[in-house]
Design a protein around this motif. Sequence first.
Motif, PDB file in Angstrom:
ATOM      1  N   LEU A 113      -4.815   5.500  -5.943  1.00 40.09           N
ATOM      2  CA  LEU A 113      -4.413   4.791  -4.276  1.00 40.09           C
ATOM      3  C   LEU A 113      -3.723   5.764  -3.960  1.00 40.09           C
ATOM      4  O   LEU A 113      -2.366   5.545  -3.971  1.00 40.09           O
ATOM      5  CB  LEU A 113      -3.537   3.332  -4.775  1.00 40.09           C
ATOM      6  N   TRP A 145      -5.218   7.389   1.206  1.00 38.57           N
ATOM      7  CA  TRP A 145      -5.367   6.010   0.961  1.00 38.57           C
ATOM      8  C   TRP A 145      -4.711   5.293   1.603  1.00 38.57           C
ATOM      9  O   TRP A 145      -5.395   3.748   2.281  1.00 38.57           O
ATOM     10  CB  TRP A 145      -6.141   5.589  -0.372  1.00 38.57           C
ATOM     11  N   ALA A 146      -3.507   5.345   1.500  1.00 43.74           N
ATOM     12  CA  ALA A 146      -2.796   4.378   2.217  1.00 43.74           C
ATOM     13  C   ALA A 146      -2.131   4.670   3.448  1.00 43.74           C
ATOM     14  O   ALA A 146      -2.342   3.327   4.178  1.00 43.74           O
ATOM     15  CB  ALA A 146      -1.242   4.576   1.601  1.00 43.74           C
ATOM     16  N   HIS A 176       1.729   7.016  -7.081  1.00 43.94           N
ATOM     17  CA  HIS A 176       0.470   7.762  -7.397  1.00 43.94           C
ATOM     18  C   HIS A 176       0.917   9.150  -7.649  1.00 43.94           C
ATOM     19  O   HIS A 176       1.207   9.788  -8.280  1.00 43.94           O
ATOM     20  CB  HIS A 176      -0.582   7.795  -6.288  1.00 43.94           C
ATOM     21  N   ALA A 188       1.348  -1.039  -0.090  1.00 43.71           N
ATOM     22  CA  ALA A 188       0.263   0.186   0.175  1.00 43.71           C
ATOM     23  C   ALA A 188       0.556   0.736  -0.213  1.00 43.71           C
ATOM     24  O   ALA A 188       0.659   2.106  -1.013  1.00 43.71           O
ATOM     25  CB  ALA A 188      -0.704  -0.071   1.011  1.00 43.71           C
ATOM     26  N   VAL A 197      -2.811   2.770 -10.540  1.00 39.79           N
ATOM     27  CA  VAL A 197      -2.801   4.178  -8.472  1.00 39.79           C
ATOM     28  C   VAL A 197      -3.756   5.277  -9.005  1.00 39.79           C
ATOM     29  O   VAL A 197      -3.184   5.981  -8.024  1.00 39.79           O
ATOM     30  CB  VAL A 197      -1.262   4.425  -8.759  1.00 39.79           C
TER      31      VAL A 197
END
Length: 351
Positions: free
Chosen positions: A296, A300-301, A266, A259, A293
Amino acid sequence: MQRREFLKLSALGAGALALRGSGPAKATKAPWYAKEVRSVYQICEGCFWRCGIVAHAVGNRVYKVEGYEANPKSRGRLCPRGQGMPQTTYDPDRLKRPLIRVEGSSRGEGRYRVATWEEALDYVAQKMLAIKEAYGPEAIAFFGHGTGDTWFVDYLPAAWGSPNAAKPSVSLCTAPREVASQWVFGRPIGGHEPVDWENTRYIVLVGHHIGEDTHNTQLQDFAQALKRGAKLVVVDPRFSTTAAKAHRWLPIKPGTDTALLLAWIHVLIYEGLYDREYVEKYTLGFDELKAHVKDLTPEWAEKYTEIPAETIRQVAREMAAHRPQAVLPPTRHNVWYVYCGPKFGPPYRSV
């Protein structure tokens, strides 16, 4: 005990030592280094790095091991494992002779007797020949791992007539990353990771325990890079020895490395921080990666990694700012567990 009493006892003890030392001198046994020392040049077998060493011996006993300065791997230095080779060699618990299980004892009882090498080799040969006669040579499989396994997984099976030879433990070592590198970059990484430490100015360690579990030359190069002022980012749930030397420690939630990597990708793509000319000339599938991505983001991570989104974004920008002198050294630890991320769509695996 009162302080005054302690001082009295200390004075009496010192006086007794002085009187004891004033008597006639006694002959003492000369230490090993006072005798004729013979230096032998060899290779350390503590790991597959196989550094050049100088072993100092008196007679046939080695007392000290040092790195050989002219050797490109050790450069005159050794890791603790290499320095401890004399203790390993002469440890009373070291297995030095073959053992055969005592007749009549059961497997697991731990009852063995010492055998000669001739007896042990004949014992194994008889067992192998009996299997070959009953079931054929292919009924025996040969497995190996390490620097000396060539004899047991290449030459011996070929001479024996069995196609069943493998290195199953390599799947937990470097094989997955080597295959991935072959597919992505066209060549494997190799056992000695090709990192330009001399010119590196920004280092990111993910699943990499350099400084705690590494190879001699690599650690020396890493230490020199830090000495020259290279910035260090350590992604590790633990505050490791290496993390203590980092300018950024990212205590990631275990199992969410992918992640974090996707979020970095990204940022690099959508902020235009990558080498466009290189990507257009040498890569395939970039548009698919960019689409993958898109959502992402670091935010989000953060939900998975527990690393603040702004920290994720800053590290990606710092990596880009230091290119081409930024490096994320290829690691070995990412192949030690299969699942490496939360279940967002297909499970992302560490390889």
